[in-house]
Design a protein around this motif. Sequence first.
Motif, PDB file in Angstrom:
ATOM      1  N   PRO A  61       0.702  -1.088  -0.108  1.00  0.00           N
ATOM      2  CA  PRO A  61      -0.056   0.082  -0.085  1.00  0.00           C
ATOM      3  C   PRO A  61       0.809   1.320  -0.078  1.00  0.00           C
ATOM      4  O   PRO A  61       1.963   1.390   0.749  1.00  0.00           O
ATOM      5  N   ASP A  72      -3.951   0.735  -3.104  1.00  0.00           N
ATOM      6  CA  ASP A  72      -3.703  -0.540  -2.461  1.00  0.00           C
ATOM      7  C   ASP A  72      -2.568  -1.458  -3.089  1.00  0.00           C
ATOM      8  O   ASP A  72      -2.073  -0.856  -4.139  1.00  0.00           O
ATOM      9  N   LEU A  78      -7.634   3.747  -3.671  1.00  0.00           N
ATOM     10  CA  LEU A  78      -8.701   3.609  -2.592  1.00  0.00           C
ATOM     11  C   LEU A  78      -9.263   4.780  -2.326  1.00  0.00           C
ATOM     12  O   LEU A  78     -10.676   4.778  -2.125  1.00  0.00           O
ATOM     13  N   LYS A 197      -9.105  -1.190   7.113  1.00  0.00           N
ATOM     14  CA  LYS A 197      -9.181  -2.021   6.025  1.00  0.00           C
ATOM     15  C   LYS A 197      -8.435  -3.281   6.314  1.00  0.00           C
ATOM     16  O   LYS A 197      -8.909  -4.514   6.042  1.00  0.00           O
TER      17      LYS A 197
END
Length: 261
Positions: A61, A72, A78, A197
């Motif tokens: 990331p 990502d 994202l 996440k």
Amino acid sequence: MNKAVVIDVDGTLLSTRGRMGAKTKSALRYLHGKGYLVILNSGRPRRNLEPLLAQLGFASPLVCYNGAECIDQDGTTLFRHDLPTRGLRQIYEEAKSFLTSFACEDETTIYAMMKDSYLSAYFPFAGMKLSFGAATPLPESGIMACLLRCPHRHDGRLEQICTRAGFDYRHWTSSTYSEVCRKGVDKASALRFLIDKYHLEKDGIYGFGDSSNDLGFLSLCGHPYCMASSKNEAMRNAFPLTKKGNSEDGVAFELIEVLGL
């Protein structure tokens, strides 16, 4: 427990010459192989971080533009939080009499008063469309970064103008450059998103930084470190110091010692 290493880039991951040390590469590759998520958390744009991933040899990331964009592991964007163009125009109009550099960029184009070789090290011109000139128009949306330069005697005035235009203002350490950021958007807000996440737990996060804009994200890490080479007193007082600086593979040596690699 899901674990991660979160690393600022300039002054932390890279040496003063802009290079990543062999020990640092080796340590991060090892941890990635053991299941650690390695997150690069930087003010740089995506195009200037992906070559670092290529050196490491794995996907990761990316936090770009000091938290305004997050990419990502598979390359998916994202989120992106652009800067309101109206406010940027206001800054330029009020400060143009003393600005010596004003540069903005969106996904495809750099808009600047002039070609600035210093900024091109962090925001590369290669592959981007270039629009130079004092009257260069800005697009109505999509601006991800705005960088400014002025003589130090005008720093306070510039900060007031930027704040009045609705932005957070950050002056670069030991530099005549500064930048504006969207309120509520920073490296910490991006890391919070990634923590949620990836279901990261604080005690499993190791963080490294060197400047004031790293304070927020390091506070989210269970094991935060300030680089020994940092010149920022607030950082040095807030977090344990690494044994070695950024030009001595300081991140690697700390990880090796703390994790017993």
